[in-house]
Enzyme design. Structure first.
Site, PDB file in Angstrom:
ATOM      1  N   HIS A  62      25.823  26.382 -22.432  1.00 36.80           N
ATOM      2  CA  HIS A  62      26.828  27.382 -22.736  1.00 36.80           C
ATOM      3  C   HIS A  62      27.138  28.028 -21.552  1.00 36.80           C
ATOM      4  CE1 HIS A  62      24.946  27.310 -27.088  1.00 36.80           C
ATOM      5  NE2 HIS A  62      26.251  26.871 -27.196  1.00 36.80           N
ATOM      6  N   ASP A  86      28.180  27.816 -33.715  1.00 36.14           N
ATOM      7  CA  ASP A  86      26.737  28.440 -33.364  1.00 36.14           C
ATOM      8  C   ASP A  86      27.042  29.861 -32.753  1.00 36.14           C
ATOM      9  OD1 ASP A  86      26.733  27.835 -30.592  1.00 36.14           O
ATOM     10  OD2 ASP A  86      26.398  25.853 -31.339  1.00 36.14           O
ATOM     11  N   ASP A 138      40.730  22.516 -38.506  1.00 30.68           N
ATOM     12  CA  ASP A 138      40.561  21.544 -37.789  1.00 30.68           C
ATOM     13  C   ASP A 138      41.007  21.741 -36.137  1.00 30.68           C
ATOM     14  OD1 ASP A 138      40.411  19.065 -36.435  1.00 30.68           O
ATOM     15  OD2 ASP A 138      40.750  17.942 -38.257  1.00 30.68           O
ATOM     16  N   ASP A 156      33.853  22.956 -27.410  1.00 36.37           N
ATOM     17  CA  ASP A 156      32.332  22.488 -27.989  1.00 36.37           C
ATOM     18  C   ASP A 156      32.230  21.938 -29.115  1.00 36.37           C
ATOM     19  OD1 ASP A 156      29.814  23.462 -28.086  1.00 36.37           O
ATOM     20  OD2 ASP A 156      30.011  25.569 -28.461  1.00 36.37           O
ATOM     21  N   PRO A 163      33.826  14.351 -37.772  1.00 41.45           N
ATOM     22  CA  PRO A 163      35.076  14.956 -37.602  1.00 41.45           C
ATOM     23  C   PRO A 163      35.526  15.428 -36.078  1.00 41.45           C
ATOM     24  CG  PRO A 163      33.120  16.416 -38.480  1.00 41.45           C
ATOM     25  CD  PRO A 163      32.762  15.036 -38.624  1.00 41.45           C
TER      26      PRO A 163
HETATM   27  N1  SAM Z   1      26.617  21.805 -28.149  1.00 38.76           N
HETATM   28  C1  SAM Z   1      26.974  20.871 -28.953  1.00 38.76           C
HETATM   29  C2  SAM Z   1      26.806  19.504 -28.672  1.00 38.76           C
HETATM   30  O1  SAM Z   1      27.173  19.048 -27.579  1.00 38.76           O
HETATM   31  O2  SAM Z   1      26.268  18.736 -29.311  1.00 38.76           O
HETATM   32  C3  SAM Z   1      27.923  21.115 -29.929  1.00 38.76           C
HETATM   33  C4  SAM Z   1      27.603  22.248 -30.938  1.00 38.76           C
HETATM   34  S1  SAM Z   1      28.921  22.981 -32.044  1.00 38.76           S
HETATM   35  C5  SAM Z   1      27.787  23.588 -33.262  1.00 38.76           C
HETATM   36  C6  SAM Z   1      29.733  21.649 -32.683  1.00 38.76           C
HETATM   37  C7  SAM Z   1      30.834  22.033 -33.657  1.00 38.76           C
HETATM   38  O3  SAM Z   1      32.067  21.474 -33.568  1.00 38.76           O
HETATM   39  C8  SAM Z   1      30.171  22.057 -34.996  1.00 38.76           C
HETATM   40  O4  SAM Z   1      30.105  23.168 -35.521  1.00 38.76           O
HETATM   41  C9  SAM Z   1      31.363  21.218 -35.712  1.00 38.76           C
HETATM   42  O5  SAM Z   1      31.342  21.865 -36.927  1.00 38.76           O
HETATM   43  C10 SAM Z   1      32.305  21.372 -34.837  1.00 38.76           C
HETATM   44  N2  SAM Z   1      33.547  20.401 -35.001  1.00 38.76           N
HETATM   45  C11 SAM Z   1      33.593  19.086 -35.046  1.00 38.76           C
HETATM   46  N3  SAM Z   1      34.823  18.691 -35.260  1.00 38.76           N
HETATM   47  C12 SAM Z   1      35.664  19.378 -35.201  1.00 38.76           C
HETATM   48  C13 SAM Z   1      37.015  19.786 -35.399  1.00 38.76           C
HETATM   49  N4  SAM Z   1      37.804  18.767 -35.445  1.00 38.76           N
HETATM   50  N5  SAM Z   1      37.671  20.987 -35.229  1.00 38.76           N
HETATM   51  C14 SAM Z   1      36.938  22.014 -35.223  1.00 38.76           C
HETATM   52  N6  SAM Z   1      35.687  22.175 -34.935  1.00 38.76           N
HETATM   53  C15 SAM Z   1      35.058  20.915 -34.952  1.00 38.76           C
END
Ligand code: SAM
Length: 283
Positions: A62, A86, A138, A156, A163
């Protein structure tokens, strides 16, 4: 449940965590969400079996994705986090008093809700900050349609499976460029080059047509196994990445934030890439 949980990101290599207690498991939403307590890394969140964040080492990731572009740019007022449910990225961005607005675009409301409840130290109150707006959408659709402009976009996201895949496409990178103010910067998590080298090459090629400066920097995040992690960098201007250590250190001294990994020296050094990573960056 106690015992060991294995991460299933790679088909030929896995890491395992000793689980003291499983705290949450939901398979009903968009993604399978699992949260468990470990002796070494504190609370660990997985989505579809892949590590997302641990309370033990999240500070590395972060801090490097938030502070590096903010100090390089020097005047970030508006930021957009895509993914990041998160809240850890918002937490670090909001430490900067110059930030007027931080928009979080997260596809899965379930991640936001349960991280606030079960991992409150990660967001540390960020969702209650009046500068924050949360949009459940999205990321690719948001960037395609929005008329807003940002100084900084932090992607992030999950890895380019499920997704998160759309957040690694040329279309998304093109739309991010359109949504940046002059001298704006996009950064993203771009995988571990030793394990996911194609991601570095693909990101470079897909961004090159739309940005004046495309590159990568690195950070060592213990639970993103396999060596340094690559953090993607794309800017409409070469100026932010070229700022000298003296300039970065001056900005840090004038508007310091409490960090455990980021320093101005780490900021500059992080852009020095191992040769095998340089070799992945090709047209
Ligand atoms: N730090 C982490 C890593 O690199 O593994 C990433 C953590 S963060 C919780 C990832 C977030 O991206 C998830 O909450 C997921 O729901 C979100 N996410 C995935 N695809 C997405 C999309 N197309 N649009 C917006 N958010 C998305």
């Amino acid at each position: 449940m106690t015992g060991w949980i294995r991460e299933s990101l790679y088909d030929h290599w896995q890491q395992s965590f000793l689980v003291e207690k499983e705290l949450y498991r939901s398979e009903s939403g968009l993604q399978e969400i699992v949260l468990f307590e470990t002796p070494g890394f504190g609370r660990v969140l997985t989505l579809d079996g892949v590590i997302q964040v641990t309370t033990g080492d999240e500070f590395v990731y972060h801090e490097m994705l938030a502070h590096t572009p903010i100090y390089a740019h020097g005047a970030v007022r508006t930021a957009c986090v895509v993914g990041g449910g998160d809240g850890g990225m918002l937490r670090e961005i909001l430490k900067h008093p110059g930030i007027e607005q931080a928009v979080l675009v997260e596809i899965d409301a379930g991640v936001v809700e349960f991280c606030r409840q079960y991992m409150p130290s990660v967001s540390d109150g960020a969702f209650d900050d009046p500068r924050v707006e949360v949009i459940i959408a999205d990321g690719i659709e948001f960037m395609r349609e929005t008329t807003r402009r940002f100084d900084l976009i932090v992607v992030d996201s999950t890895d380019p499976i499920g997704p998160g895949g759309v957040l690694f496409t040329e279309e998304f990178y093109r739309d991010c460029a359109r949504c940046l103010n002059p001298e704006g910067i996009v950064v993203n998590q771009n995988g571990v080059p030793f394990m996911q080298g194609d991601e570095v090459t693909d990101t470079y090629r897909r961004r090159k047509p739309y940005y004046a400066d495309v590159g990568f920097y690195v950070a060592a995040v213990p639970t993103y196994v396999g060596g340094f992690m690559a953090l993607g960098w794309a800017s409409l201007s070469p100026r932010p990445r070229a700022e000298t250590l003296e300039t970065i250190a001056g900005r840090f001294a004038a508007a310091p934030v409490a960090t455990r990994y980021y320093t101005p020296e780490i900021h500059k050094a992080a852009f020095a890439l191992p040769k095998f990573v340089q070799d992945l960056i090709k047209d």
